[in-house]
Design a protein around this motif. Structure first.
Motif, PDB file in Angstrom:
ATOM      1  N   UNK A   1       0.797  -1.091  -0.050  1.00 39.64           N
ATOM      2  CA  UNK A   1      -0.245   0.004  -0.036  1.00 39.64           C
ATOM      3  C   UNK A   1       0.991   1.218   0.131  1.00 39.64           C
ATOM      4  N   UNK A   2       0.669   2.106  -1.033  1.00 39.01           N
ATOM      5  CA  UNK A   2       1.395   3.368  -0.986  1.00 39.01           C
ATOM      6  C   UNK A   2       0.601   4.405  -0.153  1.00 39.01           C
ATOM      7  N   UNK A   3       1.391   4.658   0.859  1.00 38.34           N
ATOM      8  CA  UNK A   3       0.446   5.813   1.708  1.00 38.34           C
ATOM      9  C   UNK A   3       0.662   7.011   1.153  1.00 38.34           C
ATOM     10  N   UNK A   4      -0.432   7.752   0.975  1.00 38.76           N
ATOM     11  CA  UNK A   4      -0.564   9.245   0.430  1.00 38.76           C
ATOM     12  C   UNK A   4       0.218  10.100   1.177  1.00 38.76           C
ATOM     13  N   UNK A   5       1.140  10.989   0.883  1.00 38.93           N
ATOM     14  CA  UNK A   5       1.815  12.038   1.547  1.00 38.93           C
ATOM     15  C   UNK A   5       1.896  13.286   0.914  1.00 38.93           C
ATOM     16  N   UNK A   6       2.047  14.211   1.584  1.00 40.76           N
ATOM     17  CA  UNK A   6       2.232  15.495   0.991  1.00 40.76           C
ATOM     18  C   UNK A   6       3.735  16.223   1.096  1.00 40.76           C
TER      19      UNK A   6
ATOM     20  N   UNK B   1       6.671  14.813   0.208  1.00 38.62           N
ATOM     21  CA  UNK B   1       7.668  13.990  -0.576  1.00 38.62           C
ATOM     22  C   UNK B   1       8.246  12.703  -0.279  1.00 38.62           C
ATOM     23  N   UNK B   2       7.811  12.256   0.882  1.00 41.98           N
ATOM     24  CA  UNK B   2       8.113  10.984   1.440  1.00 41.98           C
ATOM     25  C   UNK B   2       7.581   9.737   0.734  1.00 41.98           C
ATOM     26  N   UNK B   3       8.204   8.836   0.397  1.00 38.83           N
ATOM     27  CA  UNK B   3       7.519   7.620  -0.010  1.00 38.83           C
ATOM     28  C   UNK B   3       7.398   6.513   1.058  1.00 38.83           C
ATOM     29  N   UNK B   4       6.115   6.154   1.129  1.00 38.06           N
ATOM     30  CA  UNK B   4       6.013   5.039   2.235  1.00 38.06           C
ATOM     31  C   UNK B   4       5.104   3.760   1.651  1.00 38.06           C
ATOM     32  N   UNK B   5       5.942   2.675   1.632  1.00 44.07           N
ATOM     33  CA  UNK B   5       5.393   1.553   0.779  1.00 44.07           C
ATOM     34  C   UNK B   5       5.183   0.673   2.125  1.00 44.07           C
ATOM     35  N   UNK B   6       3.675   0.401   2.462  1.00 51.77           N
ATOM     36  CA  UNK B   6       3.352  -0.324   3.532  1.00 51.77           C
ATOM     37  C   UNK B   6       3.313  -1.967   3.113  1.00 51.77           C
ATOM     38  N   UNK B   7       4.274  -2.790   3.406  1.00 53.22           N
ATOM     39  CA  UNK B   7       4.056  -4.250   3.120  1.00 53.22           C
ATOM     40  C   UNK B   7       3.285  -5.014   3.926  1.00 53.22           C
ATOM     41  N   UNK B   8       3.068  -4.887   4.924  1.00 51.61           N
ATOM     42  CA  UNK B   8       2.223  -5.496   5.920  1.00 51.61           C
ATOM     43  C   UNK B   8       1.708  -4.569   7.011  1.00 51.61           C
ATOM     44  N   UNK B   9       0.503  -4.568   7.438  1.00 52.41           N
ATOM     45  CA  UNK B   9       0.026  -3.743   8.628  1.00 52.41           C
ATOM     46  C   UNK B   9      -1.365  -3.288   8.060  1.00 52.41           C
ATOM     47  N   UNK B  10      -1.687  -2.210   9.034  1.00 51.38           N
ATOM     48  CA  UNK B  10      -3.371  -1.703   9.241  1.00 51.38           C
ATOM     49  C   UNK B  10      -3.502  -1.430   7.646  1.00 51.38           C
ATOM     50  N   UNK B  11      -2.878  -0.531   6.943  1.00 52.72           N
ATOM     51  CA  UNK B  11      -3.587  -0.087   5.586  1.00 52.72           C
ATOM     52  C   UNK B  11      -3.343  -1.323   4.533  1.00 52.72           C
ATOM     53  N   UNK B  12      -2.529  -2.078   4.532  1.00 60.05           N
ATOM     54  CA  UNK B  12      -2.295  -3.125   3.802  1.00 60.05           C
ATOM     55  C   UNK B  12      -3.237  -4.484   3.596  1.00 60.05           C
ATOM     56  N   UNK B  13      -3.044  -5.156   4.851  1.00 55.24           N
ATOM     57  CA  UNK B  13      -3.629  -6.445   5.272  1.00 55.24           C
ATOM     58  C   UNK B  13      -4.736  -6.231   6.606  1.00 55.24           C
ATOM     59  N   UNK B  14      -4.882  -5.367   7.264  1.00 52.56           N
ATOM     60  CA  UNK B  14      -5.637  -5.054   8.348  1.00 52.56           C
ATOM     61  C   UNK B  14      -4.901  -5.873   9.558  1.00 52.56           C
ATOM     62  N   UNK B  15      -3.799  -6.024   9.467  1.00 48.64           N
ATOM     63  CA  UNK B  15      -2.916  -6.385  10.475  1.00 48.64           C
ATOM     64  C   UNK B  15      -2.725  -5.326  11.578  1.00 48.64           C
ATOM     65  N   UNK B  16      -3.228  -5.743  12.718  1.00 45.65           N
ATOM     66  CA  UNK B  16      -2.920  -4.627  13.641  1.00 45.65           C
ATOM     67  C   UNK B  16      -1.879  -5.173  14.712  1.00 45.65           C
ATOM     68  N   UNK B  17      -1.159  -6.134  14.479  1.00 49.00           N
ATOM     69  CA  UNK B  17       0.020  -6.654  15.462  1.00 49.00           C
ATOM     70  C   UNK B  17       1.633  -6.176  15.138  1.00 49.00           C
ATOM     71  N   UNK B  18       1.752  -5.794  13.687  1.00 47.57           N
ATOM     72  CA  UNK B  18       2.799  -5.297  13.088  1.00 47.57           C
ATOM     73  C   UNK B  18       2.746  -4.570  11.729  1.00 47.57           C
ATOM     74  N   UNK B  19       3.402  -3.744  11.432  1.00 46.82           N
ATOM     75  CA  UNK B  19       3.649  -3.211  10.269  1.00 46.82           C
ATOM     76  C   UNK B  19       5.055  -2.970   9.859  1.00 46.82           C
ATOM     77  N   UNK B  20       5.160  -3.468   8.540  1.00 43.18           N
ATOM     78  CA  UNK B  20       6.391  -3.376   8.091  1.00 43.18           C
ATOM     79  C   UNK B  20       6.417  -2.526   6.787  1.00 43.18           C
TER      80      UNK B  20
END
Length: 121
Positions: free
Chosen positions: A11-16, A18-37
């Motif tokens: 999941x590419x987190x929208x930012x304003x 200039x930072x790139x955030x690619x969440x591979x696992x976590x709340x936004x990507x797979x609803x995992x509340x235990x860990x985000x990478x």
């Protein structure tokens, strides 16, 4: 049933900023509340407001340098170095350096805007 998951579409987190955030696992990507990478790239001059997260954050620097102000102490990490910051610790992240900083961030429990507690600017 497979006992593994390969992430090909983070999941590419929208930012304003200039930072790139690619969440591979976590709340936004797979609803995992235990860990985000997340894989991140912070441009030169980037910074965030101070925050006091309710999660531990582990950061591994791939390229460049990143500055942390942790409870008033300034720490700079370079490529190949990592850090663990305990939950409920006041911290500010920034890249005041000339080159961009590429890094991995792991949060336990997963990153959430409800848990980050960013201060108003």
């Amino acid at each position: 049933m497979k006992k593994y998951t390969i992430q090909k579409s983070p999941f590419i987190v929208p930012t304003t900023d200039g930072k790139l955030i690619e969440e591979h696992f976590g709340n936004a990507t797979d609803k995992n509340t235990q860990i985000s990478i997340a894989h991140m790239v912070a441009p030169s001059g980037w910074s965030e407001p101070f925050q006091t997260p309710e999660f531990e954050e582990y950061t591994y620097i791939i390229k460049g340098k990143k500055q942390f102000i942790i409870e008033g102490e300034t720490v700079v990490l370079e490529a190949g170095q990592s850090i663990r910051i305990e939950k409920n610790t006041r911290v500010q992240y920034s890249n005041p350096f000339e080159e961009k900083c590429e890094y991995l961030a792991i949060c336990l429990p997963a990153f959430s805007m409800d848990l980050v507690n960013r201060e108003e600017i």
